[in-house]
Design an enzyme around this catalytic site. Structure first.
Site, PDB file in Angstrom:
ATOM      1  N   HIS A  55      33.677  37.892 -66.955  1.00  0.00           N
ATOM      2  CA  HIS A  55      32.590  37.451 -66.069  1.00  0.00           C
ATOM      3  C   HIS A  55      32.945  36.166 -65.305  1.00  0.00           C
ATOM      4  CE1 HIS A  55      30.310  40.337 -68.402  1.00  0.00           C
ATOM      5  NE2 HIS A  55      30.591  39.687 -69.516  1.00  0.00           N
ATOM      6  N   SER A  78      36.294  39.942 -62.493  1.00  0.00           N
ATOM      7  CA  SER A  78      35.126  39.895 -63.363  1.00  0.00           C
ATOM      8  C   SER A  78      34.998  41.224 -64.085  1.00  0.00           C
ATOM      9  CB  SER A  78      33.872  39.631 -62.525  1.00  0.00           C
ATOM     10  OG  SER A  78      32.815  39.218 -63.362  1.00  0.00           O
ATOM     11  N   SER A  83      28.174  40.309 -62.569  1.00  0.00           N
ATOM     12  CA  SER A  83      28.186  39.057 -63.354  1.00  0.00           C
ATOM     13  C   SER A  83      28.814  37.869 -62.647  1.00  0.00           C
ATOM     14  CB  SER A  83      28.884  39.296 -64.696  1.00  0.00           C
ATOM     15  OG  SER A  83      30.245  39.610 -64.499  1.00  0.00           O
ATOM     16  N   ASP A 133      37.759  41.055 -71.515  1.00  0.00           N
ATOM     17  CA  ASP A 133      36.394  41.067 -72.053  1.00  0.00           C
ATOM     18  C   ASP A 133      35.844  42.474 -71.865  1.00  0.00           C
ATOM     19  OD1 ASP A 133      33.703  40.835 -72.645  1.00  0.00           O
ATOM     20  OD2 ASP A 133      33.382  39.021 -71.461  1.00  0.00           O
ATOM     21  N   GLU A 158      37.646  39.371 -75.867  1.00  0.00           N
ATOM     22  CA  GLU A 158      36.464  38.541 -76.042  1.00  0.00           C
ATOM     23  C   GLU A 158      35.335  39.179 -76.850  1.00  0.00           C
ATOM     24  OE1 GLU A 158      35.953  35.460 -74.842  1.00  0.00           O
ATOM     25  OE2 GLU A 158      33.791  35.214 -74.629  1.00  0.00           O
ATOM     26  N   ASN A 183      36.336  37.832 -80.666  1.00  0.00           N
ATOM     27  CA  ASN A 183      34.922  38.020 -81.007  1.00  0.00           C
ATOM     28  C   ASN A 183      34.610  37.612 -82.440  1.00  0.00           C
ATOM     29  OD1 ASN A 183      32.199  39.183 -80.285  1.00  0.00           O
ATOM     30  ND2 ASN A 183      32.691  40.412 -82.091  1.00  0.00           N
ATOM     31  N   LYS A 188      32.848  32.260 -82.435  1.00  0.00           N
ATOM     32  CA  LYS A 188      32.505  33.106 -81.289  1.00  0.00           C
ATOM     33  C   LYS A 188      31.250  33.918 -81.625  1.00  0.00           C
ATOM     34  CE  LYS A 188      32.532  36.199 -77.911  1.00  0.00           C
ATOM     35  NZ  LYS A 188      31.524  37.287 -77.846  1.00  0.00           N
ATOM     36  N   ASP A 192      28.146  32.449 -79.699  1.00  0.00           N
ATOM     37  CA  ASP A 192      27.950  33.035 -78.361  1.00  0.00           C
ATOM     38  C   ASP A 192      26.990  34.223 -78.444  1.00  0.00           C
ATOM     39  OD1 ASP A 192      28.578  35.187 -76.478  1.00  0.00           O
ATOM     40  OD2 ASP A 192      30.414  34.189 -75.890  1.00  0.00           O
ATOM     41  N   ASN A 193      27.340  35.217 -79.268  1.00  0.00           N
ATOM     42  CA  ASN A 193      26.524  36.432 -79.336  1.00  0.00           C
ATOM     43  C   ASN A 193      25.097  36.079 -79.784  1.00  0.00           C
ATOM     44  OD1 ASN A 193      29.282  36.970 -79.392  1.00  0.00           O
ATOM     45  ND2 ASN A 193      29.030  38.931 -80.405  1.00  0.00           N
ATOM     46  N   CYS A 197      22.714  34.358 -76.668  1.00  0.00           N
ATOM     47  CA  CYS A 197      21.646  35.299 -76.266  1.00  0.00           C
ATOM     48  C   CYS A 197      20.264  34.716 -76.535  1.00  0.00           C
ATOM     49  CB  CYS A 197      21.817  36.637 -76.977  1.00  0.00           C
ATOM     50  SG  CYS A 197      23.239  37.576 -76.373  1.00  0.00           S
ATOM     51  N   HIS A 303      27.378  45.302 -73.876  1.00  0.00           N
ATOM     52  CA  HIS A 303      28.442  45.192 -72.865  1.00  0.00           C
ATOM     53  C   HIS A 303      28.383  46.279 -71.796  1.00  0.00           C
ATOM     54  CE1 HIS A 303      32.164  43.540 -71.317  1.00  0.00           C
ATOM     55  NE2 HIS A 303      32.532  44.773 -71.079  1.00  0.00           N
ATOM     56  N   HIS A 355      25.404  32.857 -70.655  1.00  0.00           N
ATOM     57  CA  HIS A 355      25.103  31.814 -71.642  1.00  0.00           C
ATOM     58  C   HIS A 355      25.385  30.415 -71.075  1.00  0.00           C
ATOM     59  CE1 HIS A 355      24.899  35.129 -74.257  1.00  0.00           C
ATOM     60  NE2 HIS A 355      26.063  35.045 -74.868  1.00  0.00           N
ATOM     61  N   SER A 363      33.579  29.863 -77.420  1.00  0.00           N
ATOM     62  CA  SER A 363      34.285  31.133 -77.220  1.00  0.00           C
ATOM     63  C   SER A 363      35.619  30.904 -76.517  1.00  0.00           C
ATOM     64  CB  SER A 363      33.440  32.071 -76.354  1.00  0.00           C
ATOM     65  OG  SER A 363      32.153  32.203 -76.894  1.00  0.00           O
ATOM     66  N   GLN A 367      39.682  31.495 -77.038  1.00  0.00           N
ATOM     67  CA  GLN A 367      40.534  32.247 -76.102  1.00  0.00           C
ATOM     68  C   GLN A 367      41.811  31.469 -75.778  1.00  0.00           C
ATOM     69  OE1 GLN A 367      40.772  35.153 -74.888  1.00  0.00           O
ATOM     70  NE2 GLN A 367      38.747  36.110 -74.625  1.00  0.00           N
TER      71      GLN A 367
END
Ligand code: NAI
Length: 434
Positions: A55, A78, A83, A133, A158, A183, A188, A192-193, A197, A303, A355, A363, A367
Site C-alpha cells: 500500500h 501498491s 490504497s 504484502d 507482510e 506478519n 506485527k 498492526d492487525n 484496525c 486482504h 493504520h 511492522s 520488514q
C-alpha cells in the site's frame, strides 16, 4: 524485460504536500528512524535492488526512504487498487524513486504497475529482493518471470494472507527462495492487525458514510487479530457488536471479551453494519444480501475482496448501482438499499488512510530487519519460510517505548536466573503467546 518508465503517479504536483506529511510521519516512526541512524555508516542494503508491493501510503514512504537510506535501490507498486495516497506516491516519485501507483487504478493497470518494478533503471537490471504484502508480486515473479528467480536472494511478506500463500508453496514444494514471515512477528500481528484496525476500522466507516456509530448493530465476521481490533474499534464507538467465528478458541475469546457470538445467518437481518475480517472467501453472499435490512453498510477489512460476493451483487443488481462518492456505492435489492464500501476491498485503506504511522513503524521495522537479514546472510537460509528471531522482535518493541514515555523494569541477575532468562532477554520462550 519491460520498457523503462521513470514513474507513474496521479499528479506529481502533490509532492510538496506528500513531503510535509512524510516529515510528520517520521516523528511517529521511531523504529524506522533509529534504524536509519544505526546503519547509516554500514549501508547494509548496498547492492540490493528491492522491488516492493505494499500500500503506497505516507507510512510506506517512510519505509521506502529507510531502505534507500540503508543503501538499497527501490522500486514500488501498491498491493491494492484503492490504497495509494496520491500525495505519498508523488513525493516518492519526486525523490527520484521509481513508483507506479495511484488511487483508483483498474486491474490491468494494477498488473502493469507491479510489472514495472521488476527491472531497475534505464539499463534494466532485474530485482534481487522482494518485499511483498499479500503475495501478488511474489506470484508474478514466480509464475510469469521464473527466469528472474535465480537472481533473487529472498522475500519478506507482510500479511496473514500472503504468508498463508507462502506456507502453501512450501507444502507443494514450489517456494524457490527463502522467505521471512513478517506478519507473525509479535510486534506485527499483535499490533498492526489488532491495534491498527482498532483505529482504522471505524475511521474508514466514518469517512465513507458519516453515520452515527453509537447504538448501531455491527457484525464483525472473524475474531482473529484483525477481528479483535475491529470489534474493539466499533465497541469503542458505542456500537453493539456481534462476532461470528468458526474457531471455538476465537469464539470463546470473543465471548470473554464481552461480545455476543452468533451464526451470521441469524444476525444479518438485524445488522446496520457488516464487516468481514476472516481472510477467507464467501463470507457475505447473495442470500445474506437478500436478508439485509434497508441501508445496511457492508465492507471488508481482510486482504482480498473475495470475502464479500461482489460479483453476485453486480450480476444480479448491478443495474441499481449508484455511486454516492468514490468507494461508496449503493445497490438496491427488492426495494432495500445496501451500501457497499470500497467495492469489497480492504476498507481501511480504500475509504481511509490505513493504520496510523506509529503502529506501522513496528511492522516496517520488522520488514527492514528482514531485508537486511536476507540480503546479508542469505547463506544461512534454505527455501523455506522463517520468522525473525525473538531478540529482534523485542528490539522492535524496545525502539518504540521512549516515544510514548514507557519505563521498563530491569531484571537483576538473580531474578533473571530465577525465571530462566538473561538480563538482556529474550524474556519469553518460543511457545509463549502474548
Ligand atoms: P487470523 O487468521 O488471525 O483471523 C481470521 C479469523 O477468521 C480466524 O480466527 C478464523 O477462525 C476466522 N474465520 C475463518 N473463516 C471464517 C468464517 N467462515 N466465518 C467466521 N470466521 C471465520 O487473520 P488476521 O491476521 O486477523 O487477518 C485477517 C485478514 O486481514 C487477512 O486477509 C489479512 O491479510 C488481513 N489484514 C488486513 C489488515 C488491514 O489493515 N486491513 C491488517 C492486517 C491483516
Amino acid at each position: 524485460s519491460v520498457p523503462y518508465v521513470a514513474y507513474k503517479v496521479k499528479d506529481i504536483s502533490l509532492a510538496a504536500w506528500g513531503r510535509k506529511e512524510i516529515e510528520l510521519a517520521e516523528a511517529e516512526m521511531p523504529g524506522l528512524m533509529s534504524l536509519r541512524e544505526e546503519y547509516k555508516d554500514e549501508q547494509p542494503l548496498k547492492g540490493a535492488r528491492i522491488a516492493g508491493c505494499l500500500h503506497m501510503t505516507i507510512q510506506t514512504a517512510v519505509l521506502i526512504e529507510t531502505l534507500k537510506a540503508l543503501g538499497a535501490d527501490v522500486t514500488w507498486s501498491s498491493c491494492n487498487i484503492f490504497s495509494t495516497q496520491d500525495q505519498a506516491a508523488a513525493a516518492i516519485a519526486e525523490a527520484g524513486i521509481p513508483v507506479y501507483a495511484w488511487k483508483g487504478m483498474n486491474e490491468e493497470e494494477f498488473e502493469w504497475c507491479i510489472e514495472q518494478t521488476l527491472f531497475f533503471g534505464e539499463d534494466r537490471k532485474p530485482l534481487n529482493m522482494i518485499l511483498d504484502d499479500g503475495g501478488d508480486l511474489t506470484n508474478m515473479v514466480l509464475d510469469q518471470y521464473p527466469e528472474l528467480v535465480d537472481g533473487i536472494n529472498g522475500l519478506s511478506e507482510e500479511t496473514t494472507t500472503g504468508v498463508h500463500r507462502l506456507y502453501e508453496r512450501v507444502k507443494n514444494g514450489t517456494l524457490p527462495m527463502p522467505a521471512i514471515n513478517i506478519n507473525d512477528s509479535v510486534t506485527k500481528s499483535k499490533f498492526d492487525n489488532k491495534y491498527g484496525c482498532r483505529e482504522s476500522a471505524v475511521d474508514a466507516v466514518r469517512r465513507a458514510t458519516d453515520i452515527m456509530l453509537a447504538g448501531k448493530r455491527v457484525v464483525v465476521c472473524g475474531y482473529g487479530d484483525v477481528g479483535k481490533g475491529t470489534a474493539a474499534s466499533f465497541k469503542g464507538a458505542g456500537s453493539i457488536v456481534t462476532v461470528t467465528e468458526i474457531d471455538p478458541i476465537c469464539a470463546l475469546q470473543a465471548a470473554m471479551d464481552g461480545f455476543e457470538v452468533k451464526k451470521f445467518k441469524n444476525v444479518v437481518a438485524n445488522a446496520d453494519i457488516v464487516i468481514t475480517t476472516t481472510g477467507n472467501k464467501d463470507i457475505v453472499v447473495g442470500e445474506h444480501f437478500e436478508a439485509m435490512k434497508d441501508k445496511t453498510i457492508v465492507c471488508n477489512i481482510g486482504h482480498f475482496d473475495n470475502e464479500i460476493d461482489v460479483t453476485w451483487l453486480n450480476e444480479k443488481h448491478g443495474n441499481t448501482k449508484v455511486e454516492i462518492k468514490p468507494q461508496v456505492d449503493k445497490y438496491t435489492i427488492d426495494g432495500k438499499d445496501i451500501i457497499l464500501l470500497a467495492e469489497g476491498r480492504l476498507v481501511n485503506l480504500g475509504c481511509a488512510t490505513g493504520h496510523p504511522s506509529f503502529v506501522m513503524s513496528n511492522s516496517f521495522t520488522n520488514q527492514t530487519l528482514a531485508q537486511i537479514e536476507l540480503w546479508k546472510n542469505i547463506d544461512k537460509y534454505e527455501n523455506d519460510v522463517y520468522m525473525l528471531p525473538k531478540h529482534l522482535d523485542e528490539k522492535v518493541a524496545r525502539l518504540h517505548l521512549a516515544k510514548i514515555g514507557v519505563e521498563l523494569e530491569e531484571l537483576s541477575t538473580d531474578q533473571a536466573e530465577y525465571i530462566g532468562v538473561t538480563v538482556e532477554g529474550p524474556f519469553k520462550p518460543e511457545y509463549y503467546r502474548y
